[in-house]
Structures are given as structure tokens and as C-alpha cells.
Design a protein around this motif. Structure first.
Motif, mmCIF file in Angstrom:
data_model
loop_
_atom_site.group_PDB
_atom_site.id
_atom_site.type_symbol
_atom_site.label_atom_id
_atom_site.label_comp_id
_atom_site.label_asym_id
_atom_site.label_seq_id
_atom_site.Cartn_x
_atom_site.Cartn_y
_atom_site.Cartn_z
ATOM 1 N N ILE A 16 -25.241 3.360 -4.973
ATOM 2 C CA ILE A 16 -26.262 4.193 -4.248
ATOM 3 C C ILE A 16 -27.687 3.973 -5.018
ATOM 4 O O ILE A 16 -27.608 3.915 -6.275
ATOM 5 N N PRO A 17 -28.853 3.684 -4.417
ATOM 6 C CA PRO A 17 -29.942 3.336 -4.878
ATOM 7 C C PRO A 17 -30.195 4.505 -6.026
ATOM 8 O O PRO A 17 -30.126 5.752 -5.871
ATOM 9 N N THR A 18 -30.952 4.007 -7.091
ATOM 10 C CA THR A 18 -31.105 4.833 -8.273
ATOM 11 C C THR A 18 -32.191 5.830 -8.091
ATOM 12 O O THR A 18 -32.584 6.898 -8.956
ATOM 13 N N VAL A 19 -32.943 5.714 -7.113
ATOM 14 C CA VAL A 19 -34.447 6.731 -6.751
ATOM 15 C C VAL A 19 -33.976 6.729 -5.136
ATOM 16 O O VAL A 19 -33.985 5.954 -4.456
ATOM 17 N N GLY A 20 -34.240 8.123 -4.719
ATOM 18 C CA GLY A 20 -34.227 8.382 -3.418
ATOM 19 C C GLY A 20 -35.510 9.120 -3.158
ATOM 20 O O GLY A 20 -36.213 9.560 -3.974
ATOM 21 N N PHE A 21 -35.653 9.269 -1.854
ATOM 22 C CA PHE A 21 -36.771 9.733 -1.094
ATOM 23 C C PHE A 21 -36.542 11.106 -0.646
ATOM 24 O O PHE A 21 -35.655 11.285 0.388
ATOM 25 N N GLY A 22 -36.979 12.300 -1.164
ATOM 26 C CA GLY A 22 -36.532 13.638 -0.707
ATOM 27 C C GLY A 22 -37.606 14.293 0.651
ATOM 28 O O GLY A 22 -38.718 13.531 0.699
ATOM 29 N N THR A 23 -36.925 14.831 1.473
ATOM 30 C CA THR A 23 -37.648 15.401 2.286
ATOM 31 C C THR A 23 -37.654 16.773 2.619
ATOM 32 O O THR A 23 -38.201 17.354 3.681
ATOM 33 N N TRP A 24 -37.404 17.502 1.545
ATOM 34 C CA TRP A 24 -37.244 19.057 1.495
ATOM 35 C C TRP A 24 -38.813 19.566 2.027
ATOM 36 O O TRP A 24 -39.511 19.020 1.199
ATOM 37 N N GLN A 25 -38.809 20.516 2.457
ATOM 38 C CA GLN A 25 -40.302 21.100 2.798
ATOM 39 C C GLN A 25 -40.919 20.402 3.591
ATOM 40 O O GLN A 25 -42.429 20.603 3.779
ATOM 41 N N ILE A 26 -40.570 19.075 4.032
ATOM 42 C CA ILE A 26 -41.462 18.180 4.938
ATOM 43 C C ILE A 26 -41.194 18.547 6.276
ATOM 44 O O ILE A 26 -40.149 18.566 6.856
#
Length: 282
Positions: A16-26
């Protein structure tokens, strides 16, 4: 190595990539579509969404339109917290895949150990055990490469460890400078469960702290960059979110190392935003 290109290996062997892009509240629509497109263009290869966010369709469309091979984008979504009946798991998983326009997920999480409206009122041990068994079946059937949980405390994790054979790969929790959930982290570490940090910027609550601003300046970094790097140096997977292209790109500039002394200071910091963390649905 750029953290966006580095990986952790989960307890099931999946990388799993060590940084993810979150989309909560978008919000769904152009905002979510553009944000995910900006993230992929900036080098993110790990996108996190959820059924309850209401933006799966736009997130999925952005991923598909960007045109990367499916194997190069790690996609997470979540079973609604209100689903506490095993018979409903597959229906929601299928709907999430339909929304995203994908044939499988890379990670599927139980969004919370309790329905949102009943958070903290009681334990849902038997219900979570039954739902987890159905999550295991979904993984076996190829709906998701890995499965895990979100917002589970040490008790909720132990309930699954005591009653099922498959250890969650991930526990995604609210985590930021000043709020690091040491009891949950200890329980997760003992079981080989990776902690993911949603709201690593405390939903903006830490951005204007003078001490953090001064520390970040010493590293020629922003407070968001410092906060994301803090997570990484603690072995936690951060899920920062942003909607402007400039902020999306800025959050990828993580090629510095926080000193041991400054990490000790950050790990001892008080909660800068104590009113928020019990009222969120990340």
C-alpha cells in the motif's frame, strides 16, 4: 524515496502506498473529480473514499479518466457504519464498486464499530463479528484485495481478534499532532495492523499554531507538510486532503526529516483541537 512512491506491506502481503489522498468532505461532482485528478497528476497512487462521502462516482470517474493501469492506483472505500447486518455487506460492496466503476477495491473498511448516531453508546461486538465474517467472504470472492476497519478502538480490535481468523490489515483513525491515540496504536501494532491517519491536519485545526509554524519554518516546510511528515516518521499512513491544485501539490513535498528532538516535542504536544475529534465521520 518519495513517500508517494514508497509502500508499506500489509499483514496480508499487499503493498500500500505510504501516503494516500483523502476525499472526506469533498463534494461529489466537479470538485471531487478535479481534486482526484490533481492528486493523480501530482503523483498520488492511493485514493481513499467511502460510500457515506457521497462522492464515489466522481472519484471513480477521475481515476478511470486519468488512464493509469488499474494495478497502479490503490483504491480504498468503506462499508457504511450503519451496516451491522451481515446480509447487507455484499449489497453495499457491490454498490460501491458500481459507483466507482471498478471491478475490485484494493482495501475495504468497516467505517466504524457503531452506527454514527450511536457512537460510543455501547459495544456492537456480535454485530461487528458477523459483518467482519462477511467482509472476509468478500475478500475471498475478489471484491477487495485487503480488508480492514476504521474508528475501531482497542476493545473493538480485540473483539475481532478473539472471534475471527483474519486480522484486519488497517485501522483508519483520526490522528494528528497532539492526538495520536497511543492505546489504539499499541493494540494495532501488537496485532500487525497498520494505522492510517485521516484528518492529519486536524481538519485545519493545527494550521495556525505558532509553535508548529516556527518549527515548520526551520525545515523550510509548511505546517501541513510538517504534519504529514510527522505521521510518516511515526509509521502511520497519512491521508491528507485538499481541493486546490496548489495545496494538493504542496502536500507532496515531503523530502525532509524531522529531528528526533522535534519528533519528541511533537509527540508530547497537547491536543490543539479537542472539540473536533469526537464529532467526525472520517
Amino acid at each position: 524515496m518519495n513517500p508517494l512512491q514508497a509502500t508499506y506491506t500489509l499483514n496480508d502481503g499487499v503493498k500500500i502506498p505510504t501516503v494516500g489522498f483523502g476525499t472526506w468532505q469533498i463534494p461529489d461532482g466537479d470538485v471531487a473529480y478535479d481534486a482526484v485528478s490533481f492528486a493523480l497528476d501530482a503523483g498520488y497512487r492511493h485514493i481513499d473514499t467511502a460510500y457515506v462521502y457521497g462522492n464515489e462516482k466522481s472519484v471513480g470517474r477521475a481515476i478511470r479518466d486519468f488512464g493509469l493501469p488499474r494495478s497502479e492506483v490503490f483504491v480504498t472505500s468503506k462499508l457504511p457504519a450503519e451496516v451491522k447486518t451481515a446480509g447487507d455487506v455484499r449489497r453495499y460492496a457491490d454498490e460501491t464498486l458500481s459507483n466507482l466503476g471498478l471491478d475490485h477495491l484494493d482495501l475495504y473498511l468497516i467505517h466504524a464499530p457503531w452506527p454514527w448516531g450511536e457512537a460510543g453508546q455501547r459495544h456492537w461486538d456480535s454485530e461487528n463479528t458477523a459483518v467482519w465474517q462477511e467482509m472476509i467472504r468478500a475478500q475471498q470472492d475478489g471484491l477487495s484485495r485487503s480488508i480492514g476497519v476504521s474508528n475501531f478502538d482497542a476493545h473493538d480490535l480485540q473483539n475481532l481478534l478473539d472471534t475471527t481468523s483474519v486480522v484486519p490489515a488497517v485501522d483508519q483513525i483520526k490522528y494528528y499532532i497532539g492526538f495520536t491515540e497511543p492505546i489504539i496504536r499499541q493494540a494495532a501494532k501488537a496485532a500487525g495492523i497498520l494505522i492510517e491517519a485521516y484528518s492529519p491536519l486536524a481538519t485545519g485545526g493545527i494550521l495556525n499554531q505558532p509553535d508548529l509554524m516556527a518549527m515548520a519554518k526551520r525545515y523550510n516546510a509548511s505546517v501541513p507538510q510538517l504534519a504529514i511528515r510527522f505521521c510518516l516518521q511515526n509509521g502511520v499512513l497519512p491521508l491528507p486532503k485538499a481541493t486546490s491544485q496548489a495545496h494538493v501539490v504542496a502536500n507532496t513535498k515531503l523530502d525532509f526529516t524531522i529531528s528526533d528532538a522535534d519528533m519528541a516535542t511533537l509527540n508530547a504536544a497537547p491536543d490543539a483541537d479537542p472539540t473536533r475529534h469526537n464529532k467526525t465521520q472520517g
